[in-house]
Design an enzyme around this catalytic site. Structure first.
Site, PDB file in Angstrom:
ATOM      1  N   SER A 132       0.852  -1.190   0.000  1.00 28.02           N
ATOM      2  CA  SER A 132       0.000   0.000   0.000  1.00 28.02           C
ATOM      3  C   SER A 132       0.898   1.254   0.000  1.00 28.02           C
ATOM      4  CB  SER A 132      -0.945  -0.080   1.195  1.00 28.02           C
ATOM      5  OG  SER A 132      -1.999   0.828   1.091  1.00 28.02           O
ATOM      6  N   HIS A 148      -3.846  -0.639  -4.541  1.00 24.74           N
ATOM      7  CA  HIS A 148      -5.318  -0.817  -4.447  1.00 24.74           C
ATOM      8  C   HIS A 148      -5.913  -0.417  -5.799  1.00 24.74           C
ATOM      9  CE1 HIS A 148      -5.240  -1.266  -0.030  1.00 24.74           C
ATOM     10  NE2 HIS A 148      -4.361  -0.277  -0.028  1.00 24.74           N
ATOM     11  N   GLU A 188      -5.085  -5.113  -5.225  1.00 29.55           N
ATOM     12  CA  GLU A 188      -4.982  -5.692  -3.885  1.00 29.55           C
ATOM     13  C   GLU A 188      -4.599  -7.170  -3.966  1.00 29.55           C
ATOM     14  OE1 GLU A 188      -8.615  -4.783  -1.748  1.00 29.55           O
ATOM     15  OE2 GLU A 188      -8.085  -2.639  -1.630  1.00 29.55           O
TER      16      GLU A 188
END
Lengths: 276, 276
Positions: free
Chosen positions: B131, B173, B200
């Site tokens: 992330s 993401h 993801e």
């Protein structure tokens, strides 16, 4: 791409502005003849056709047309009613509301109303459609598919559309609903198909020379599979992520155009582009 | 792309599986030496570093490593603490958690901890990040930008990253948060930059020969601006949709690779591709 037809298509990505400048709806009225326009609102895609039909009827009246009629179709029998067919026959513009594109094709496909629509298009009537009404215009249309996820094999459902536009698959609410994955998948399944993803409050206006221009407030994403080198889409594994190698992507802003025959983007006058 | 370094990078798109097969985290452990691995979990990006640090510490212990330590950094002073620097100096693998990439760079950038991290990378330590921890690895990183909307001029914010990977901008993401618009914008701003969008539970593993492979359950979208003919990104109108003409896009599924130097996708053995 042999196009003999005279009509324009206005293919709208949904949620077009209905309260402020109404740029897209004004363009529909202009193409339909302005003050002389006679618009037929076809609410077949919608569940609540009364409400949606009235809403558009009011908007078109406010925009100053000669006449507006609403065509409600809740059964294939409705699609053969003479009153409905006459509404299309007398129209200078036809407007398909949003809803479910399968309702449009399953209720109208192969009926007298469908034939009258095609006759209208061939005599130069502008056919506009928003959301589901946009998707249904092409030869093959997306019915359903994963959103906001990696394109997965067999995760997209397609069906025959109304056939007003060849060689193109349209998706709408494009950026807002994260739909690029499924449009990439549609193109990978047959790279002959040009993918056209239209954002909300954005439209493409297609002319009789098979060129389109972008109007509204968002962008239109074009996925051209001509350059596609490889995809894993024919591998028979359900639900596996699909690889796609070498797609060409254009993001067209309002004012930009596109030539469907040559697949060349058309920047507005004065824009600097790389020499070809 | 001159790469003298010996280390691998594992760049993770967020929400990697922590409960089931843990494919990505197992690969981090494998690259860090398996049973002999000594992992330093760097939780600087997170607000709640205790919780996130412990969570990863437990997972790495369960996966069977020789040792795990957690580096908490809540101030630039923490980034100079000898205990923290020593944790990196003794590690065979470093793992950056998610959170806010600006915390990573603003708290660590230019400190002894930053220098130790680069020394670790140069001696062959695997650096992993998920992330925010993924985005921060490159020379320039995306800090913020519109999601699920058409790319709009000046709508994206970028800042200097940790500089472990040149020529690339990473977004994470990716499919789940509809981020292709902002990655297209990042590439249009400087088409020298290769855009790499990671879904993801998906990661790219970059080796010392500047090649990467895709692992996990989603896909990696590569935006190559080499073919870009034109964009309207330099026009000085705030908040107008940006046009981008001629980007090349690849969607890479697990098992696919990519050569960063030549910008060529590497399909798995036996996959049929068009002749070059």
């Amino acid at each position: 791409m042999g196009r003999k037809v005279q009509g324009n298509l206005v293919i709208i990505g949904g949620a077009e502005d209905k309260r402020e400048d109404k740029v897209i709806l004004r363009e529909v009225v202009r193409l339909a003849g302005g003050r002389n326009a006679k618009v037929a609102v076809v609410a077949v895609a919608a569940e609540d056709q009364e409400h949606l039909g009235s809403e558009y009827e009011n908007i078109f009246r406010e925009l100053g047309v000669a006449g507006v009629g609403v065509v409600h179709v809740n059964s294939r029998r409705d699609a053969s009613l003479q009153a409905n067919v006459a509404e299309i026959a007398g129209a200078t513009g036809v407007f398909f509301t949003g809803g479910d594109q399968l309702r449009i094709t399953s209720l109208m496909g192969g009926t007298e109303l469908d034939r009258e629509l095609h006759r209208a298009y061939e005599r130069g009537v502008v056919i506009a459609g928003t959301s589901a009404g946009a998707s249904a215009m092409t030869d093959t249309m997306i019915v359903e598919g994963d959103q906001e996820d990696a394109p997965r094999n067999l995760a997209i459902r397609m069906a025959p559309g109304m056939g007003l536009l060849e060689e193109v698959v349209v998706d709408q609410h494009f950026a807002q609903r994260g739909r690029i994955g499924r449009l990439m998948l549609a193109v990978a399944q047959n790279p002959y198909i040009l993918g056209v993803g239209i954002d909300e409050d954005t439209a493409v206006v297609v002319d009789a020379q098979a060129r389109f221009k972008v109007i509204g407030s968002g962008t239109v994403t074009v996925i051209d599979g001509t350059s596609l080198e490889h995809s894993s889409v024919s591998e028979r594994e359900l639900n596996q992520p699909v690889a796609i190698i070498g797609a060409t992507v254009h993001v067209l802003a309002p004012g930009y155009g596109f030539d469907l025959a040559s697949r060349l983007p058309l920047p507005p006058h004065g824009a600097v582009t790389a020499a070809r």
